[in-house]
Design a protein around this motif. Structure first.
Motif, PDB file in Angstrom:
ATOM      1  N   GLU A  12      24.945   0.827  58.253  1.00 23.34           N
ATOM      2  CA  GLU A  12      23.718   0.415  58.884  1.00 23.34           C
ATOM      3  C   GLU A  12      22.838   1.828  59.580  1.00 23.34           C
ATOM      4  N   GLY A  13      23.785   2.572  60.333  1.00 21.79           N
ATOM      5  CA  GLY A  13      23.234   3.442  61.084  1.00 21.79           C
ATOM      6  C   GLY A  13      22.622   4.772  60.308  1.00 21.79           C
ATOM      7  N   TYR A  14      23.713   4.947  59.163  1.00 24.54           N
ATOM      8  CA  TYR A  14      23.293   6.054  58.176  1.00 24.54           C
ATOM      9  C   TYR A  14      22.120   5.740  57.340  1.00 24.54           C
ATOM     10  N   ALA A  15      21.876   4.450  57.014  1.00 28.40           N
ATOM     11  CA  ALA A  15      20.970   3.707  55.959  1.00 28.40           C
ATOM     12  C   ALA A  15      19.718   4.249  56.739  1.00 28.40           C
ATOM     13  N   TYR A  16      19.542   3.737  58.240  1.00 27.39           N
ATOM     14  CA  TYR A  16      18.357   3.898  59.003  1.00 27.39           C
ATOM     15  C   TYR A  16      18.142   5.385  58.851  1.00 27.39           C
ATOM     16  N   GLU A  17      18.923   6.411  59.398  1.00 23.21           N
ATOM     17  CA  GLU A  17      18.754   7.714  59.364  1.00 23.21           C
ATOM     18  C   GLU A  17      18.138   8.327  58.040  1.00 23.21           C
ATOM     19  N   TYR A  18      18.810   7.700  57.016  1.00 20.17           N
ATOM     20  CA  TYR A  18      18.120   8.564  55.798  1.00 20.17           C
ATOM     21  C   TYR A  18      17.084   7.867  55.048  1.00 20.17           C
ATOM     22  N   PHE A  19      16.770   6.610  55.413  1.00 11.52           N
ATOM     23  CA  PHE A  19      15.667   5.939  54.674  1.00 11.52           C
ATOM     24  C   PHE A  19      14.556   5.552  55.522  1.00 11.52           C
TER      25      PHE A  19
END
Length: 108
Positions: free
Chosen positions: A98-105
């Motif tokens: 979730e955290g990485y997905a928010y960061e990238y997208f």
């Protein structure tokens, strides 16, 4: 592969889809790029359409990643998935994407 690399690969795939969708020069064009070209859009309209595609794919990939992470439903079912690579190394066991997905997208 780490959870971050997994998410980054989804982001790179999104970028690749956009690139291929607006490629009018390649010998191996996609159906989407052909259909977009048939619209005969000017440069401003093309950029607006590209921006719409980008937002659509951000939302799509973000939702898929959160669905795999157990943070949202895929269809009408919400589950947490454990993800392994080909060598059976753990990539994510839920809550890692979730955290990485928010960061990238949403932050890039």
């Amino acid at each position: 592969m780490t959870s971050e690399q997994f998410v980054k690969n989804f982001y790179l795939e999104k970028q690749n889809i956009i690139s291929l969708s607006f490629d009018t020069q390649s010998e191996y064009r996609t159906l989407v790029s052909t259909k977009i070209e048939e619209l005969n859009l000017n440069e401003i309209e093309t950029e607006k359409l590209k921006e719409i595609f980008s937002h659509l794919l951000d939302d799509t990939f973000y939702t898929i990643l959160l669905g795999l992470d157990g943070s949202t439903s895929i269809g009408s079912t919400q589950n947490t998935f454990t993800i392994y690579d080909e060598e059976k190394n753990l990539i994510s066991e839920g809550g890692d994407l979730e955290g990485y997905a928010y960061e990238y997208f949403h932050e890039k």
